[in-house]
Design an enzyme around this catalytic site. Structure first.
Site: not given
Ligand SMILES: *Cc1c(COP(=O)(O)O)cnc(C)c1O
Length: 359
Positions: A102, A172, A196
């Site tokens: 990511w 993030d 999540k």
């Molecule tokens: C799942 C995830 C993403 C991507 O998320 P999307 O909503 O599918 O674009 C980005 N960063 C992290 C750390 C993630 O776990």
């Protein structure tokens, strides 16, 4: 049909209490006579839902008044572009730490709009750790410094935040928001996709310091400008109304559990059950350097691919599903987000112990 313990990395398990409450409110919300999905986003009922969700998140994360809370669309991945478009606005350069897929994607996207300086990476050890940061590699003129707080795929997390001085820290937190306490004042911007720890996919939370707004690159699409969304209170266009409603219910649930500190305590206990087992096991092995272990995603492997397959099969039969690891790590990964009950982890470890005894 009985519910299973779902160890999926995302979308992932949601609190049963919230699912049941949403089911009750599905057809008629309060005294509105309609479903939240059928409501105008400008109605009083929906305004109340949005404002309450915001107030609860502000409360849960101790977010000061000089931050905007935005509820946007496009998932975590759209933030990979929005961040450089909006924040790479002084020197057109930013520092990135690459701790997994990511972070790598975020850095690659940002490189389309400006100069990306990779300060450190743990790619050479398959992202099994958070790399040491050598301050000499950091650019004091960077427009921001970017990290991924919890690395969903590899199961690592930042336990100490980097000191970035005047350079705004951008994080993030898609896979760890509300799972542990965090000092938001250390950040210029923090974001998380919902699927999540917060609710159904479709809404993305962005928390951004107000002084960073208003200098987006000229060609930034209107929908990708933070200042536009801030000015319009996340109602510039139709927001993901049902996702916001559901996330609001999850915020209330976290509050009822005792808030983020209580969630963290519970998450530490849950993770310890798994890590303690892995540390003494002669068959199962954790794949991450101890000091950087995630509380949310726990990857582990058996000595052979056959055993991995066999374990995943047995787990599924026992109602413990989605344990297959990411293809770049192999083996298993147990995602144990806020909504995973302690019982799910205990059942998993009991199965692992039983599997070890038989092999
Ligand atoms: C799942 C995830 C993403 C991507 O998320 P999307 O909503 O599918 O674009 C980005 N960063 C992290 C750390 C993630 O776990």
């Amino acid at each position: 049909m009985q519910r299973v313990f779902n160890f999926s990395a995302g979308p992932s398990m949601l609190p049963l209490e919230v699912l049941e409450q949403a089911q009750k409110e599905f057809v008629c919300y309060g005294s509105s006579g309609m479903s939240v999905m059928e409501m105008s986003h400008r109605s009083q009922d929906f305004t109340d839902i949005l404002e309450q969700a915001k107030a609860d998140l502000k409360d849960l994360m101790h977010i000061p008044d000089n931050y905007e809370i935005l509820f946007l669309q496009g998932g975590g991945s759209t933030q990979f572009a929005m961040i450089p478009l909006n924040l790479m606005n002084k020197n057109n350069t930013a520092d990135y730490v690459v701790t997994g897929q990511w972070a790598k994607k975020a850095a690659e996207e940002a490189a389309r709009y400006g100069k990306v300086n990779i300060v450190a990476s743990s790619a050479d050890t398959t992202f099994d750790r958070i790399p040491e940061i050598d301050m000499k590699n950091c650019n004091p003129d960077a427009d921001y410094f970017y990290i991924t707080l919890n690395n969903t795929i590899y199961g690592t997390r930042w336990t100490t935040l980097p000191e970035t001085g005047n350079v705004p820290l951008v994080g993030d937190m898609s896979s760890s928001i509300l799972s542990e306490e965090i000092d938001i004042t250390k950040f210029g911007l923090l974001f998380a996709g919902a699927q999540k720890n917060l609710g159904p996919a479709g809404v993305t939370v962005v928390i951004v310091r107000k002084d960073l707004l208003g200098n987006a690159m000229d060609f930034t699409p209107t929908m990708l400008r933070y200042d536009i969304h801030a000015k319009n209170d996340s109602l510039y266009n139709t927001p993901p109304t049902y996702g916001i409603y559901f996330m609001g219910r999850v915020f209330a649930w976290v509050k009822a559990q005792g808030g983020v500190a209580a969630m963290q305590k519970r998450n530490e206990e849950k993770a310890a059950i798994l890590y303690d087992f892995l540390d003494q096991s002669k068959l199962f092995r954790g794949t991450v350097v101890k000091k950087d272990r995630s509380l949310m995603n726990v990857p582990f492997v058996l000595p052979s691919e056959e055993l991995n397959q066999e374990f995943i099969k047995q787990a599924k039969a026992a109602g413990l599903v989605n344990l297959k690891g990411h293809r770049t790590v192999g083996g298993m990964r147990a995602s144990i987000y806020n909504a995973m009950p302690k019982e799910g982890v205990e059942r998993l470890v009991a199965l692992m112990a039983d599997f070890e005894a038989k092999h």
